[in-house]
Design an enzyme around this catalytic site. Structure first.
Site, PDB file in Angstrom:
ATOM      1  CG  ASP A  29      -0.272  -0.075   2.551  1.00 20.89           C
ATOM      2  OD1 ASP A  29       0.721   0.639   2.748  1.00 20.89           O
ATOM      3  OD2 ASP A  29      -0.742  -0.837   3.419  1.00 20.89           O
ATOM      4  CB  ALA A  30       0.115   4.821   0.175  1.00 15.92           C
ATOM      5  CE  LYS A 173      -9.567  -2.177   1.581  1.00 14.11           C
ATOM      6  NZ  LYS A 173      -9.876  -2.222   3.020  1.00 14.11           N
ATOM      7  CE  LYS A 175      -4.643  -1.717   0.537  1.00 12.88           C
ATOM      8  NZ  LYS A 175      -5.021  -1.416   1.927  1.00 12.88           N
ATOM      9  CG  ASP A 204      -6.979   1.438   2.533  1.00  7.11           C
ATOM     10  OD1 ASP A 204      -6.669   2.464   3.176  1.00  7.11           O
ATOM     11  OD2 ASP A 204      -6.828   0.288   2.969  1.00  7.11           O
ATOM     12  CD  GLU A 256      -6.358  -0.496   8.083  1.00 10.16           C
ATOM     13  OE1 GLU A 256      -5.210  -0.953   8.117  1.00 10.16           O
ATOM     14  OE2 GLU A 256      -7.071  -0.510   7.083  1.00 10.16           O
ATOM     15  CG  HIS A 306      -8.391  -3.798   8.885  1.00 11.98           C
ATOM     16  ND1 HIS A 306      -7.476  -4.318   9.782  1.00 11.98           N
ATOM     17  CD2 HIS A 306      -7.715  -3.649   7.717  1.00 11.98           C
ATOM     18  CE1 HIS A 306      -6.300  -4.459   9.183  1.00 11.98           C
ATOM     19  NE2 HIS A 306      -6.412  -4.064   7.932  1.00 11.98           N
ATOM     20  CD  GLU A 326     -10.063  -5.707   3.934  1.00 13.04           C
ATOM     21  OE1 GLU A 326      -9.226  -5.185   3.192  1.00 13.04           O
ATOM     22  OE2 GLU A 326     -10.109  -5.488   5.173  1.00 13.04           O
TER      23      GLU A 326
END
Length: 369
Positions: A29-30, A173, A175, A204, A256, A306, A326
């Site tokens: 992810d980021a 979802k 990212k 997200d 989360e 989450h 999820e």
């Protein structure tokens, strides 16, 4: 409860251990890469011989600290207590760790014990968790996360979204957090063009943005019809989330990275989130998770937890204001079967207890000695 009944439910033995569980796929992810899952287990036994197996997790670090807190403080604190009285057990854990709560390590440790308590409590009443905790619904819509990681190409995002759609899931979802918002928006529009408007797209950011950048990116995403914008800012920035919520029509989802009921209350009171995503492990167990869900219900806010789908499938079916589950499998190396899915929805087990069919030999084989 009579003294005889209480003695039968008294916790007479408790143990904790750690397993190092590899992730099932590459996840980025980021902010980070998810490389391993430290899974902390707690097993309790009552005077009647009933047993409960609970668990918690970290994404690669901190599991040893959680295990140490369990072994040096918490297991002793709950031994002798009545496992049928989950509120009393949870309060005993709080009382024994006043100097270190509220915090991630304490909450993760609480969760391992609390889930074990609920496991034995539900087994003792011969009820599956989803009924013992409320029984509001029999299934919960799923959305996919595994096909939305930040390192995937636009073509891969589209392919994964179409696969999820074909399998009956309600959404995906994706990212966000590319260097430029236009790149994020281009990837999202490619997915929207492929799946049409009858399929949800969530995004997200994993807490990557400032409030100003989150507001800017939300405007760039405005024509994509997003179901929610998840963790756009650091979790402690309640006012920033409130500013974003006021400036955008995209629902804001958080939870989360929050470790107390009070933190969720602050978000709701400030109008800073319209979807809550409590994580059983990070909030401290099933006991506080249910309180967050009911608090959200009082504010007419939905919950979409989450991770931990194998456990959250029961809890989302327990409460009336659940929105989505999820889909992100992570326990298949430790269980004898997958979570049941019917027509794109998660179906909780009717087996008494948590409803997770643990493979005890596999768990023992992955113990960190």
């Amino acid at each position: 409860m009579t003294g005889v009944a209480a003695s039968r439910d008294a916790i007479v033995r408790a143990e904790a251990w750690l397993c190092d569980l590899p992730v099932e796929t590459v996840r980025t992810d980021a902010m980070q890469s998810f490389l391993s899952q430290e899974t902390i287990f707690v097993r309790i036994e009552t005077a009647s011989g009933a047993t409960g197996l609970g668990y918690s997790y970290t994404i690669g670090t901190g599991g040893g600290a959680v295990l140490d807190l369990l072994r040096t403080v918490l297991l002793d604190a709950v031994t002798g207590l009545d496992a049928s009285r989950h509120e009393a057990v949870w309060r005993a854990m709080i009382s024994s760790t006043r100097a270190t709560t509220v915090g991630a390590v304490s909450s993760l440790a609480f969760a391992a014990i609390d889930t074990a308590v609920w496991d034995v409590k539900a087994k003792s009443s011969n009820a599956p968790l989803w009924i013992a905790a409320g029984g509001a619904r029999e299934s919960i819509p799923l959305y996919d996360t595994e096909g939305g990681w930040l390192h995937l190409s636009g073509d891969e995002l589209v392919e994964s979204a179409l696969s999820a759609q074909r399998h009956g899931l309600g959404g995906v979802k994706i990212k966000v957090g590319k260097p430029r918002g236009a790149e994020d928006a281009e990837r999202l529009r490619a997915v929207r063009d492929a799946v049409g408007w009858g399929f949800d797209i969530m995004v997200d950011a994993n807490q990557a943005f400032t409030a100003a950048e989150a507001i800017r990116r939300a405007a760039q995403f405005d024509d994509i019809g997003l179901a929610w914008f998840e963790e756009p800012l650091p979790a402690e920035d309640v006012s920033g989330h409130a500013s974003l919520a006021r400036s955008s029509s995209i629902p804001i989802a958080v939870g989360e990275s929050m470790y107390s009921i009070g933190h969720f209350k602050e978000y709701l009171h400030a109008g800073a989130a319209s979807i809550l995503q409590p994580d059983v492990a990070r909030i401290g167990g099933i006991t506080p998770w249910l309180k967050v869900a009911h608090l959200a219900e009082a504010y007419n806010v939905a919950v979409a937890p989450h991770f931990l789908m194998e456990l959250h499938v029961a809890l989302t079916c327990a409460v009336p204001n659940s929105l989505y589950l999820e889909h992100i499998p992570q326990l298949r190396a430790l269980t004898n079967g997958d979570m049941a899915i019917e027509s794109g929805a998660g179906v909780p087990s009717d087996t008494p207890g948590l409803g997770i069919d643990w493979n005890l030999d596999a768990i023992d084989g992955l113990r960190v000695r």
